[in-house]
Design an enzyme around this catalytic site. Structure first.
Site, mmCIF file in Angstrom:
data_model
loop_
_atom_site.group_PDB
_atom_site.id
_atom_site.type_symbol
_atom_site.label_atom_id
_atom_site.label_comp_id
_atom_site.label_asym_id
_atom_site.label_seq_id
_atom_site.Cartn_x
_atom_site.Cartn_y
_atom_site.Cartn_z
ATOM 1 N N ASP A 30 0.867 -1.181 0.000
ATOM 2 C CA ASP A 30 0.000 0.000 0.000
ATOM 3 C C ASP A 30 0.902 1.229 0.000
ATOM 4 O O ASP A 30 2.015 1.199 0.552
ATOM 5 C CB ASP A 30 -0.906 0.011 1.238
ATOM 6 C CG ASP A 30 -2.006 1.062 1.122
ATOM 7 O OD1 ASP A 30 -3.120 0.709 0.659
ATOM 8 O OD2 ASP A 30 -1.766 2.240 1.462
ATOM 9 N N SER A 120 -18.509 -7.064 -4.609
ATOM 10 C CA SER A 120 -19.506 -6.492 -3.699
ATOM 11 C C SER A 120 -19.424 -7.188 -2.356
ATOM 12 O O SER A 120 -19.041 -8.352 -2.274
ATOM 13 C CB SER A 120 -20.914 -6.654 -4.280
ATOM 14 O OG SER A 120 -21.876 -6.075 -3.407
ATOM 15 N N LYS A 186 -21.111 -5.457 -12.410
ATOM 16 C CA LYS A 186 -21.001 -4.750 -11.128
ATOM 17 C C LYS A 186 -21.591 -3.339 -11.220
ATOM 18 O O LYS A 186 -22.232 -2.853 -10.282
ATOM 19 C CB LYS A 186 -19.523 -4.655 -10.715
ATOM 20 C CG LYS A 186 -19.252 -3.841 -9.444
ATOM 21 C CD LYS A 186 -19.968 -4.411 -8.229
ATOM 22 C CE LYS A 186 -19.456 -3.947 -6.891
ATOM 23 N NZ LYS A 186 -19.043 -2.594 -6.741
ATOM 24 N N GLU A 193 -28.420 -1.091 -6.573
ATOM 25 C CA GLU A 193 -28.184 -0.747 -5.160
ATOM 26 C C GLU A 193 -28.652 0.679 -4.859
ATOM 27 O O GLU A 193 -29.345 0.914 -3.870
ATOM 28 C CB GLU A 193 -26.682 -0.902 -4.888
ATOM 29 C CG GLU A 193 -26.203 -0.479 -3.530
ATOM 30 C CD GLU A 193 -24.660 -0.444 -3.500
ATOM 31 O OE1 GLU A 193 -24.032 -1.436 -3.917
ATOM 32 O OE2 GLU A 193 -24.096 0.593 -3.094
#
Lengths: 339, 339, 339, 339
Positions: A30, A120, A186, A193
């Site tokens: 990261d 998801s 998606k 959603e």
């Protein structure tokens, strides 16, 4: 399997944990190295640079990107020169499927396989598993199935649909089609959603204002009289009602479960301002529908409510006020002075 | 408890069965006496006339109406002259809450208690139990709790919300407030239901047309060019995708479970014409929101899609075509000639 | 000035006539040579091939394209190899402004100036003049002003806005900004047009059904009872009402003038099917708003009504029917059986 | 003719002036007596009490009410006991047509004639004349035609529609039908007005944000990347563009004339807050459409934008934020932090 994870935000770090629990070997990176620390304690290998990450992985490598859509191209620009033919890059974030098609072609020129995986599940995914919508080559999909199987909920988590031949969909991951198909599905998922969320939110707002007849109302030409104030006298208990609806009703859902949870002890939701972000897929779903000529009035209304929640209708509203002043001499009333 | 049921359609007859299973004593009536037969075999007492029904019930009586909203007043006109002080009439159908307030007052003048019970659950309610949203006097609610408990799903059917004091809502029934509150909450429930259904339907329509780039498209001034036909080449498997979404995704719900079930072996849904009825609550939810000044763009869009599915926009569309001919000389293209 | 016109449909041929009337020299071309004939009689020079057109024009040339958006790139591919540095190409059709930006850059590499001119006015433009929204370089705009002045309505056609310094906008043409700005403004113009048209069409549909209480209505659970049938008994005269609104009302407009005209002697509009096309700008306006985060619920609703008028919601509606059958056992009613 | 006017706000006082100019005899009353003063100077007779007003008028009297819809019943309760058989009461304000039907019946029992007159024209009506939509008995309409003719614009103010037999509509007033028909048509008129206004407002908002690509944008998972910032670099001049559209375009209208006027020297409209009232008809138009089963997505979107401009979506938006926090751990961003 060995897998590299780039991006250790809420989603990426939870996914690494779930992969570790299922026995996979995770090398992680990261931009903020502190994000990797808790994962190292759980068995992951952390890298300070992308070069290290690539070096730590045995060829052919699998690297999963879990970064904001706006920085995927930047990460790819750094990463792909380090990679080799037969390596695999997975974009598990919220990219536009148009970008997937372009990137897959660009990477194919280098011999790198690109997969788009709509993911998801949110913060609950660590325990519930993730729903994975996969686009790309069938052979690469097959190669990655152990990873997908570890991340997804697995069989037995919901009742089986009758008369069905079981597939990977029944475990929670699916090869939807060629490059972009995963993010396409998606994108539509997130459009749905938004629509579902708005349906609940609008309905709860009606319940919230069921006592509006108790308020005194002005009697001027700028205020619509409330026809039956005596029919708007209900003080409804939203935490109880949302809890009730979870049982036996047609509108039961996981989103409702979460809504009921949010409202416990917090019916007024006063710790929120109602400034609602959107992360792109709802927009792209709408743009796609428009390209297709598919009417999506609900999905667009849900998206526009978010835009409005952020103050983006302000200039339009001023235009309305200016028109009203011109034709009717109407003077604006102060905010909050009526419903 | 002893209860009379008037109206033995899909809802009423299943509810009687569930009450019988739970040991209640059911006296039943339907305008079509044949509807009572299977219930008699299960232990119900059938009546050929409303007079008989009233006569069979010991005072104070409880009579549950499960009839179309349009005939409730007609049934009440026949029934109430036969009833006595302290009797209870329940309207478990889909009445407007405005009618509840009026009826409760009219019946109160006779000493009859009126309760409005919004009932959700559909044909699955027999096995899953019904979600009951109750309006009326608290004492009458308390008196009827054994009935409500028998009809509702009961505790343990869904995961418990953390940090919650258990109430009747956790079993699936709730005293929402005074007269009309039950149907008010049910009305909003159905508004939400319409919104959720439309969200799924619109999303699936986008998926359904993901291969639109494979079609040849006309190049005239009346047809919008498809900007990236090569990005609309996906043949998506909707039965698999809806099944997938049931696991781990944010949009899991009972409606999605049913949608996935509908699509099994029937992805094109060719046995439906898409002429979608609405039974009133969605309309009343919208009218109520308008009275309140509550914006409900999603709920209204969902309702209007149903109106449009029944051809009710036709005159408006003709007006548009007439305008286009006037200003642009545009000639209508035949139906189905483009997207 | 000398100008070449490519595309002699309703728009192109009327524009040539208006240019000829104002003393400009027009060289014209259409893929269907017959389209040029009536213009030759009025003084235009017709060409059978694009090569001829280019040859007939003195350098630096000005060529105005008035062709469907879908074929602009094809025409440019044929035309630009024939053209020279300092020549000007105008796209007066309904292109996406994104394409303008790309084309302007491509043509600039050849030294050709590109201008995008959004053109509104329809078939009435021949007499009323056209409203011209221009994008491109300021110097090229200045060079072309005689052409724009001839095509636009000119001063004095509408009342002057008080306290205003007169500009070219007061004549009906405007340099809106750099490349693409003309079509950007035209795109928004058409989005507004769709919204206004739909506002009238929806309102007239309400008036059209003001007598719905005269119809007999079914009393089943699939049909909402009409609460006040005695309040829906008006047989309204739409030709008279639209004519009335043209005078003194807030909603007077040119579109209303045309609507009133359409309805004269034809209140039922039975010669239209209501299959309404869209030519792209409404879609692009919506896509642009979505990119910007600007809420445009009215513009999107208007666009989606057109999509629905063409049957594009059909699969979504089937999904709704399938869901209703699953949860409620509802059977579809035949089309036209209720409102 | 002699006429009494009750209510001397912007509308009522201008109408009295127009009646006086046309030689009618006006007796006037307002709850605030100062409102009558300027009219007395122009020749009206002012009354301090409703009793005086009635006393000053010769039987059969004509009294025109121009008061907020919320106070009509209160005024009628004071006024009708003072009136006689054959007197006429006109409601020229913005009442619901349902109230007209009820009031007409109540007054008919007293022998008083009731007329509903939807009145459009705003503050400009004094000079332009008013558009009058009249409901009630045909004989009463005929009796009042001199009044209607004085108030309306009269013939010759707009171009005559071809092939038309001239009627009173061509002067600007029309007997639309029986009681309530006038306000029914006015209600729909205002619904259309809201839709048109919103269409312009949304379109201008897109133009207003055409330079959004110049802003720096955050790159986090909560902010959608702007795909082509280089395509959002236009600084558009809205006063010029609205002025331009008034000439030759398809979207010319009186509302556009007023909008152009508002924007002169005031493109940012900073003296407005954008808190937009609605006065009832838009709501009733929507409620009526819902009763009829008529889809009105544009009219409803326009109405809901006004509700949202007044903060009425706030609870719904909080629900959305609460859901997002639950499933995704999303933290709200501060207002104004992104688009």
């Amino acid at each position: 399997m060995q897998i590299g994870m780039v991006g250790l935000g809420r989603m990426g770090s939870n996914m690494v944990q779930r992969l570790l629990r299922n026995g996979h070997d995770c090398v992680v990176y990261d931009a903020h190295p502190a994000a990797a620390k808790p994962l190292v304690e759980l068995g992951a290998t952390a890298c300070a640079e992308l070069q290290d990450l690539v070096a730590q992985l045995a060829a052919p490598r699998t690297i999963w990107l879990m970064v904001p859509a706006a920085v995927v191209d930047k990460v790819l620009a750094q990463l792909t020169p380090l990679m080799q033919e037969y390596d695999i890059i997975i974009d598990g974030g919220n990219s536009s499927y148009h970008d997937d098609i372009r990137r897959a072609a660009e990477l194919a020129a280098q011999g790198i396989h690109y997969m788009d995986v709509g993911t998801s599940g949110g913060v609950a995914g660590l325990e519930r598993g993730y729903c994975l919508m996969v686009g790309g080559e069938a052979a690469t999909f097959a190669h990655l199935e152990p990873i997908f199987a570890a991340l997804s909920p697995g069989a037995g988590t919901v009742p089986v649909t009758p008369d069905r031949v079981q597939t990977s969909a029944d475990q929670g991951y699916l090869h939807c089609g060629p490059h972009g198909a995963g993010h396409f599905v998606k994108m539509v998922h997130n459009g749905i959603e938004y629509g579902m969320m708005a349906a609940y939110a609008e309905g709860l707002n009606i319940l919230h204002k069921a006592n509006i007849g108790k308020q005194v109302r002005e009697s001027d030409a700028e205020t619509t009289p409330l026809r039956y104030p005596e029919h708007f006298q209900y003080d409804l208990d939203l935490p109880e009602i949302t809890e009730l609806w979870r049982r036996g009703s047609v509108i039961g859902s996981w989103l409702l479960d979460l809504t009921a949870r949010s409202l416990q002890g917090n019916a007024a939701l006063e710790d929120y301002t109602g400034h609602v972000s959107d992360s792109g897929e709802g927009r792209w779903a709408l743009a796609t529908a428009v390209d297709q000529g598919v009417p999506t009035p609900v999905l667009s209304a849900a998206l526009f409510s978010r835009f409005e929640s952020r103050g983006n209708a302000e200039y339009a509203n001023r235009v309305l006020s200016a028109m009203r002043k011109q034709f009717g001499g109407h003077i604006e009333k102060p905010k909050g002075s009526g419903s």
